[in-house]
Design a protein around this motif. Sequence first.
Motif, PDB file in Angstrom:
ATOM      1  N   GLU A  69      40.154  50.980  20.334  1.00 13.35           N
ATOM      2  CA  GLU A  69      39.956  52.351  20.825  1.00 13.35           C
ATOM      3  C   GLU A  69      39.181  53.207  19.828  1.00 13.35           C
ATOM      4  N   MET A  70      39.452  52.998  18.549  1.00 19.54           N
ATOM      5  CA  MET A  70      38.754  53.770  17.532  1.00 19.54           C
ATOM      6  C   MET A  70      37.256  53.459  17.552  1.00 19.54           C
ATOM      7  N   PHE A  71      36.915  52.177  17.666  1.00 24.65           N
ATOM      8  CA  PHE A  71      35.495  51.815  17.679  1.00 24.65           C
ATOM      9  C   PHE A  71      34.807  52.217  18.981  1.00 24.65           C
ATOM     10  N   LEU A  72      35.545  52.234  20.066  1.00 23.36           N
ATOM     11  CA  LEU A  72      34.959  52.675  21.334  1.00 23.36           C
ATOM     12  C   LEU A  72      34.733  54.186  21.347  1.00 23.36           C
ATOM     13  N   GLN A  73      35.713  54.932  20.859  1.00 23.93           N
ATOM     14  CA  GLN A  73      35.640  56.394  20.924  1.00 23.93           C
ATOM     15  C   GLN A  73      34.949  57.022  19.710  1.00 23.93           C
ATOM     16  N   ARG A  74      34.960  56.343  18.588  1.00 27.79           N
ATOM     17  CA  ARG A  74      34.344  56.830  17.344  1.00 27.79           C
ATOM     18  C   ARG A  74      34.704  58.293  17.056  1.00 27.79           C
ATOM     19  N   PRO A  75      36.001  58.563  16.856  1.00 24.45           N
ATOM     20  CA  PRO A  75      36.429  59.958  16.634  1.00 24.45           C
ATOM     21  C   PRO A  75      35.917  60.496  15.300  1.00 24.45           C
ATOM     22  N   ASP A  76      35.694  61.790  15.252  1.00 25.10           N
ATOM     23  CA  ASP A  76      35.272  62.439  14.005  1.00 25.10           C
ATOM     24  C   ASP A  76      36.426  62.498  13.006  1.00 25.10           C
ATOM     25  N   ASN A  77      37.626  62.718  13.515  1.00 26.76           N
ATOM     26  CA  ASN A  77      38.796  62.820  12.651  1.00 26.76           C
ATOM     27  C   ASN A  77      39.708  61.619  12.930  1.00 26.76           C
ATOM     28  N   ILE A  78      39.597  60.598  12.089  1.00 30.37           N
ATOM     29  CA  ILE A  78      40.353  59.361  12.321  1.00 30.37           C
ATOM     30  C   ILE A  78      41.853  59.580  12.139  1.00 30.37           C
ATOM     31  N   ARG A  79      42.239  60.412  11.199  1.00 28.31           N
ATOM     32  CA  ARG A  79      43.676  60.670  10.994  1.00 28.31           C
ATOM     33  C   ARG A  79      44.296  61.304  12.230  1.00 28.31           C
ATOM     34  N   GLU A  80      43.611  62.279  12.778  1.00 30.62           N
ATOM     35  CA  GLU A  80      44.110  62.934  13.986  1.00 30.62           C
ATOM     36  C   GLU A  80      44.155  61.941  15.148  1.00 30.62           C
ATOM     37  N   PHE A  81      43.102  61.146  15.270  1.00 31.97           N
ATOM     38  CA  PHE A  81      43.054  60.132  16.325  1.00 31.97           C
ATOM     39  C   PHE A  81      44.207  59.149  16.179  1.00 31.97           C
ATOM     40  N   ALA A  82      44.452  58.683  14.949  1.00 32.60           N
ATOM     41  CA  ALA A  82      45.537  57.739  14.700  1.00 32.60           C
ATOM     42  C   ALA A  82      46.892  58.361  15.043  1.00 32.60           C
ATOM     43  N   ALA A  83      47.083  59.603  14.656  1.00 36.63           N
ATOM     44  CA  ALA A  83      48.340  60.288  14.966  1.00 36.63           C
ATOM     45  C   ALA A  83      48.553  60.361  16.470  1.00 36.63           C
ATOM     46  N   GLU A  84      47.512  60.714  17.202  1.00 42.99           N
ATOM     47  CA  GLU A  84      47.622  60.801  18.662  1.00 42.99           C
ATOM     48  C   GLU A  84      47.846  59.418  19.280  1.00 42.99           C
ATOM     49  N   TYR A  85      47.136  58.425  18.763  1.00 38.92           N
ATOM     50  CA  TYR A  85      47.246  57.065  19.320  1.00 38.92           C
ATOM     51  C   TYR A  85      48.671  56.523  19.161  1.00 38.92           C
ATOM     52  N   PHE A  86      49.197  56.609  17.939  1.00 38.33           N
ATOM     53  CA  PHE A  86      50.497  55.994  17.665  1.00 38.33           C
ATOM     54  C   PHE A  86      51.685  56.831  18.138  1.00 38.33           C
ATOM     55  N   THR A  87      51.472  58.092  18.522  1.00 41.36           N
ATOM     56  CA  THR A  87      52.573  58.895  19.060  1.00 41.36           C
ATOM     57  C   THR A  87      52.473  59.058  20.576  1.00 41.36           C
ATOM     58  N   ASP A  88      51.504  58.394  21.176  1.00 41.49           N
ATOM     59  CA  ASP A  88      51.357  58.444  22.637  1.00 41.49           C
ATOM     60  C   ASP A  88      52.622  57.846  23.270  1.00 41.49           C
ATOM     61  N   PRO A  89      53.335  58.604  24.081  1.00 40.36           N
ATOM     62  CA  PRO A  89      54.581  58.091  24.673  1.00 40.36           C
ATOM     63  C   PRO A  89      54.356  56.897  25.608  1.00 40.36           C
ATOM     64  N   ARG A  90      53.124  56.678  26.044  1.00 37.91           N
ATOM     65  CA  ARG A  90      52.822  55.540  26.920  1.00 37.91           C
ATOM     66  C   ARG A  90      52.580  54.249  26.142  1.00 37.91           C
ATOM     67  N   LEU A  91      52.425  54.344  24.828  1.00 36.21           N
ATOM     68  CA  LEU A  91      52.077  53.181  24.016  1.00 36.21           C
ATOM     69  C   LEU A  91      53.100  52.046  24.102  1.00 36.21           C
ATOM     70  N   PRO A  92      54.405  52.308  23.998  1.00 35.25           N
ATOM     71  CA  PRO A  92      55.358  51.188  24.097  1.00 35.25           C
ATOM     72  C   PRO A  92      55.239  50.407  25.413  1.00 35.25           C
ATOM     73  N   ASN A  93      55.052  51.116  26.524  1.00 33.72           N
ATOM     74  CA  ASN A  93      54.902  50.428  27.808  1.00 33.72           C
ATOM     75  C   ASN A  93      53.609  49.624  27.861  1.00 33.72           C
ATOM     76  N   LYS A  94      52.568  50.174  27.282  1.00 34.03           N
ATOM     77  CA  LYS A  94      51.279  49.472  27.248  1.00 34.03           C
ATOM     78  C   LYS A  94      51.410  48.164  26.464  1.00 34.03           C
ATOM     79  N   ILE A  95      52.045  48.220  25.319  1.00 33.65           N
ATOM     80  CA  ILE A  95      52.240  47.021  24.499  1.00 33.65           C
ATOM     81  C   ILE A  95      53.124  46.023  25.228  1.00 33.65           C
ATOM     82  N   HIS A  96      54.182  46.508  25.864  1.00 29.66           N
ATOM     83  CA  HIS A  96      55.083  45.636  26.615  1.00 29.66           C
ATOM     84  C   HIS A  96      54.322  44.911  27.731  1.00 29.66           C
ATOM     85  N   ARG A  97      53.482  45.618  28.458  1.00 26.05           N
ATOM     86  CA  ARG A  97      52.692  44.999  29.532  1.00 26.05           C
ATOM     87  C   ARG A  97      51.737  43.940  28.970  1.00 26.05           C
TER      88      ARG A  97
END
Length: 92
Positions: free
Chosen positions: A55-83
Amino acid sequence: MATLEGGLLGSDPGALSPAQLEQLRDFKIQTRIANEKYLRTHKEVDLLISGFFREMFLQRPDNIREFAAEYFTDPRLPNKIHRQLIKEKKEA
């Protein structure tokens, strides 16, 4: 210890005895082995990291720390990984 630029302390190679250096080397090796075993048995870690980088390479965010914080705190992430885990088990 030697003082480096900015007041940081550098390593002092004479601070450890040869026996302590050997113990430290053994500890590092055992830690690496334990980490490798953990990662091999927990596929979800690989999925988390590879998904993040994809996702980081596809979106190429300007602020990687902010992007990482949003990515890893996304409430949908556990379900995505489970699927993804279920999908990989079916394909195996």
